[in-house]
Scaffold this motif. Structure first.
Motif, PDB file in Angstrom:
ATOM      1  N   LEU A  36       0.810  -1.221   0.000  1.00 10.88           N
ATOM      2  CA  LEU A  36       0.000   0.000   0.000  1.00 10.88           C
ATOM      3  C   LEU A  36       0.842   1.270   0.000  1.00 10.88           C
ATOM      4  O   LEU A  36       0.600   2.203  -0.780  1.00 10.88           O
ATOM      5  CB  LEU A  36      -0.945   0.001   1.212  1.00 10.88           C
ATOM      6  CG  LEU A  36      -2.108  -1.001   1.177  1.00 10.88           C
ATOM      7  CD1 LEU A  36      -2.956  -0.852   2.433  1.00 10.88           C
ATOM      8  CD2 LEU A  36      -2.968  -0.790  -0.067  1.00 10.88           C
ATOM      9  N   ASN A  37       1.830   1.325   0.865  1.00 10.48           N
ATOM     10  CA  ASN A  37       2.653   2.541   0.933  1.00 10.48           C
ATOM     11  C   ASN A  37       3.532   2.718  -0.303  1.00 10.48           C
ATOM     12  O   ASN A  37       3.898   3.855  -0.652  1.00 10.48           O
ATOM     13  CB  ASN A  37       3.529   2.515   2.188  1.00 10.48           C
ATOM     14  CG  ASN A  37       2.720   2.831   3.442  1.00 10.48           C
ATOM     15  OD1 ASN A  37       1.583   3.262   3.359  1.00 10.48           O
ATOM     16  ND2 ASN A  37       3.306   2.589   4.593  1.00 10.48           N
ATOM     17  N   VAL A  96       2.641   2.496  -3.256  1.00 12.76           N
ATOM     18  CA  VAL A  96       1.903   3.203  -4.306  1.00 12.76           C
ATOM     19  C   VAL A  96       1.300   4.512  -3.806  1.00 12.76           C
ATOM     20  O   VAL A  96       0.532   5.151  -4.520  1.00 12.76           O
ATOM     21  CB  VAL A  96       0.794   2.309  -4.908  1.00 12.76           C
ATOM     22  CG1 VAL A  96       1.398   1.073  -5.549  1.00 12.76           C
ATOM     23  CG2 VAL A  96      -0.257   1.934  -3.859  1.00 12.76           C
ATOM     24  N   GLY A  97       1.625   4.910  -2.557  1.00  9.68           N
ATOM     25  CA  GLY A  97       1.243   6.241  -2.113  1.00  9.68           C
ATOM     26  C   GLY A  97       0.171   6.362  -1.056  1.00  9.68           C
ATOM     27  O   GLY A  97      -0.355   7.459  -0.838  1.00  9.68           O
ATOM     28  N   PHE A  98      -0.174   5.277  -0.340  1.00 12.65           N
ATOM     29  CA  PHE A  98      -1.217   5.386   0.675  1.00 12.65           C
ATOM     30  C   PHE A  98      -0.731   6.078   1.949  1.00 12.65           C
ATOM     31  O   PHE A  98      -1.513   6.687   2.662  1.00 12.65           O
ATOM     32  CB  PHE A  98      -1.784   4.004   1.012  1.00 12.65           C
ATOM     33  CG  PHE A  98      -2.879   3.575   0.063  1.00 12.65           C
ATOM     34  CD1 PHE A  98      -4.202   3.855   0.333  1.00 12.65           C
ATOM     35  CD2 PHE A  98      -2.565   2.900  -1.109  1.00 12.65           C
ATOM     36  CE1 PHE A  98      -5.207   3.468  -0.545  1.00 12.65           C
ATOM     37  CE2 PHE A  98      -3.562   2.503  -1.991  1.00 12.65           C
ATOM     38  CZ  PHE A  98      -4.889   2.795  -1.710  1.00 12.65           C
ATOM     39  N   LEU A 150      -8.678   0.221  -3.963  1.00 16.99           N
ATOM     40  CA  LEU A 150      -7.224   0.232  -4.150  1.00 16.99           C
ATOM     41  C   LEU A 150      -6.794   1.128  -5.307  1.00 16.99           C
ATOM     42  O   LEU A 150      -5.614   1.486  -5.406  1.00 16.99           O
ATOM     43  CB  LEU A 150      -6.718  -1.194  -4.386  1.00 16.99           C
ATOM     44  CG  LEU A 150      -6.787  -2.138  -3.185  1.00 16.99           C
ATOM     45  CD1 LEU A 150      -6.326  -3.535  -3.581  1.00 16.99           C
ATOM     46  CD2 LEU A 150      -5.926  -1.608  -2.031  1.00 16.99           C
ATOM     47  N   ASP A 188      -7.629   4.144  -5.699  1.00 19.39           N
ATOM     48  CA  ASP A 188      -7.614   5.546  -5.259  1.00 19.39           C
ATOM     49  C   ASP A 188      -6.806   5.658  -3.967  1.00 19.39           C
ATOM     50  O   ASP A 188      -7.252   5.216  -2.911  1.00 19.39           O
ATOM     51  CB  ASP A 188      -9.046   6.035  -5.027  1.00 19.39           C
ATOM     52  CG  ASP A 188      -9.109   7.493  -4.576  1.00 19.39           C
ATOM     53  OD1 ASP A 188      -8.054   8.163  -4.576  1.00 19.39           O
ATOM     54  OD2 ASP A 188     -10.213   7.941  -4.200  1.00 19.39           O
ATOM     55  N   THR A 189      -5.606   6.232  -4.056  1.00 19.54           N
ATOM     56  CA  THR A 189      -4.766   6.353  -2.864  1.00 19.54           C
ATOM     57  C   THR A 189      -5.347   7.340  -1.853  1.00 19.54           C
ATOM     58  O   THR A 189      -4.846   7.444  -0.732  1.00 19.54           O
ATOM     59  CB  THR A 189      -3.350   6.814  -3.239  1.00 19.54           C
ATOM     60  OG1 THR A 189      -3.420   8.056  -3.965  1.00 19.54           O
ATOM     61  CG2 THR A 189      -2.654   5.763  -4.088  1.00 19.54           C
ATOM     62  N   GLN A 192      -1.397   1.811 -10.781  1.00 13.35           N
ATOM     63  CA  GLN A 192      -0.784   2.768  -9.863  1.00 13.35           C
ATOM     64  C   GLN A 192       0.726   2.718 -10.089  1.00 13.35           C
ATOM     65  O   GLN A 192       1.235   1.777 -10.687  1.00 13.35           O
ATOM     66  CB  GLN A 192      -1.088   2.423  -8.403  1.00 13.35           C
ATOM     67  CG  GLN A 192      -2.576   2.258  -8.079  1.00 13.35           C
ATOM     68  CD  GLN A 192      -3.038   0.813  -8.217  1.00 13.35           C
ATOM     69  OE1 GLN A 192      -2.273  -0.118  -8.110  1.00 13.35           O
ATOM     70  NE2 GLN A 192      -4.335   0.641  -8.479  1.00 13.35           N
ATOM     71  N   ASP A 210       4.311   2.250  -8.532  1.00 11.43           N
ATOM     72  CA  ASP A 210       5.111   1.798  -7.394  1.00 11.43           C
ATOM     73  C   ASP A 210       6.389   2.623  -7.378  1.00 11.43           C
ATOM     74  O   ASP A 210       7.282   2.445  -8.222  1.00 11.43           O
ATOM     75  CB  ASP A 210       5.434   0.306  -7.542  1.00 11.43           C
ATOM     76  CG  ASP A 210       6.156  -0.268  -6.333  1.00 11.43           C
ATOM     77  OD1 ASP A 210       6.926   0.477  -5.690  1.00 11.43           O
ATOM     78  OD2 ASP A 210       5.967  -1.460  -6.041  1.00 11.43           O
TER      79      ASP A 210
END
Length: 470
Positions: A67-68, A70-72, A128, A130-131, A207, A209
């Motif tokens: 998750l992180n 890709v920008g969460f 997933l 949409d960050t 997304q 990475d």
């Protein structure tokens, strides 16, 4: 021959999709002529349906890892909580599923409980992409995904009714073990399908990475399972059977809460399955947090442990049919404790980078022994209740013994489901402990718990003169 007689009397056809009124797996002639074919058909539909339930239940264990990337922007604690939350809802719904399956019929309930898992997979796939999806929504999706884990309780209770005593261990081991493979399947397949647009334009855009500097499609790890869930729901509806002998209202099933051995076997199963599912949920982030700097990728290694544990579950059931479940359960707890000692010694400490391979092998051994214990404990349960009820009915004639066997089957099915429900909370508590305690502290606490399990298993089930040898 008992099978033809039963057929003429009841009109049972044993065809796929039917409800069977008379089921006598302990009658050798019936079992050879009819029973084993019907039982195996139900088993081999139940297994992939259960496997998909585990896929949905464990999808967050592998999703959270990226998750992180890709920008969460979530904290380590938040990521561990996302892997833990499905365990909370899974355990809670397992309690419900334990008792609701026999009320509505396991064929119908298997189809329904498989079909509804489409909803969380679709929701996760869209979220997933949409960050900006808020953390509370991610947590809610994780909670709904937990329902997939509830299928285990109804599935395992159901399969036990189909097989005679001599084959219950192997049948439960196959259903549970191969069903447990869903953990490895999602941890192996999801990282592969997210690396390319394998589902085409309908799955959405990629997304970025930023760690690996590549495009990824995290939603593929959710959308991939939707058509398979549809297929398995249809197969369950058209190919499985409902058994009248398995039907029981809650008013009859609740007797298990007065049975001491329900609580004792639940304690033991918390130690075996609770460890298996909790380690499966927590291991990917443990690898990432402790060894990613050394070049070890969680998605490369994490799936192997649950794979081994799933396979050894069958071995534990088979071995228990040969030498007794209590003995095998004792070995499993000793093995898990020793394995975690190795894991603790291999973790990074201070300036020491630790030893990844010692850590990894230690966890693989812990998974193997937990799987063996999963199989042996589920073999113990029907043996314990069968022997206790037959002992009470001894000398009262065939009719009393027949009633005792039916009561034992009903109670052992309910105990199987209930113990599985409580053990599923290991999925929640183990990652939660990793999120809030030092990893070594948590692991030593697990070892202490295994010591209590050893005492319970030896005293009540394994020692000479035990109350309920199994």
């Amino acid at each position: 021959m008992s099978a033809p007689t039963s057929h003429r009397r009841t009109g049972d056809t044993y065809r796929p999709g039917s409800t069977i009124a008379q089921w006598q797996p302990e009658d050798d002639s019936f079992w050879r002529a009819t029973g084993h074919k019907v039982a195996n058909r139900n088993l081999w539909v139940s297994i992939p349906a259960l496997m998909l339930g585990f896929v949905v239940w464990q999808v967050w264990s592998v999703t959270a890892v990226r998750l992180n990337d890709v920008g969460f922007g979530l904290t380590t604690s938040q990521l561990f909580w996302l892997t833990a939350i499905p365990g909370l809802t899974g355990g809670t719904f397992r309690i419900l599923y334990t008792f609701i399956g026999p009320i509505f019929g396991e064929r119908k309930f298997t189809a329904f409980s498989t079909l509804i898992l489409i909803a969380p997979m679709l929701w996760l796939g869209f979220a997933l992409q949409d960050t900006g999806t808020p953390y509370w929504e991610l947590a809610l999706i994780a909670a709904v995904c937990g329902i997939g884990g509830a299928n285990f309780s109804s599935s395992m209770a159901n399969i036990g009714f189909f097989f005679p005593k001599k084959e219950k261990g192997s049948a439960a081991g196959l259903n549970g073990g191969l069903g447990n493979l869903g953990v490895s399947v999602v941890q192996l397949v999801a990282p592969l399908v997210v690396t390319a647009a394998v589902l085409g334009a309908p799955a959405g855009d990629p997304q970025r990475d930023t760690v690996k500097n590549e495009d990824v499609w995290l939603q593929n790890g959710a959308f991939l399972w939707v058509p398979l869930l549809v297929i398995m729901a249809l197969l369950a509806w058209f190919l499985m059977n409902d058994l009248k002998v398995a039907a029981a209202p809650f008013s009859r099933q609740k007797i298990i809460f007065k049975r001491k051995h329900n609580w004792l076997m639940t304690w033991l199963y918390v130690g075996t399955f609770g460890s298996f599912i909790g380690f499966a949920a927590g291991l990917p982030l443990l690898i990432k947090n402790n060894f990613s700097a050394s070049g070890y990728q969680a998605t490369t290694y994490a799936w192997v442990g649950p794979f081994i544990g799933a396979l050894t579950r069958w071995a534990g059931g088979w071995l228990s049919d040969k030498i007794g479940g209590a003995r095998v359960t004792l070995v499993s707890f000793v093995g898990m404790a020793a394995s975690l000692v190795v894991v603790i010694s291999a973790l990074p400490s201070g300036g020491d980078e630790g030893s990844f391979w010692a850590f990894y092998v230690g966890f693989l051994c812990a998974f193997a022994f937990s799987g063996i214990g999963n199989g042996s404990t589920f073999r113990q349960i029907p043996v314990i209740f069968r022997d206790l009820h037959l002992k009470k009915a001894a000398g009262q004639g065939p009719e009393a013994e027949g009633a005792a066997l039916k009561q034992a089957e009903m109670e052992s099915g309910a105990v199987t489901g209930f113990s599985a429900a409580i053990a599923a909370y290991g999925f929640f508590f183990i990652p939660a402990m990793f999120a809030n305690l030092a990893v070594t502290t948590a692991l030593w606490m697990f070892i202490g718990f295994y010591a209590t399990c050893l005492v319970v298993c030896w005293w009540f089930y394994a020692r000479k003169g035990a109350e309920a040898p199994s």
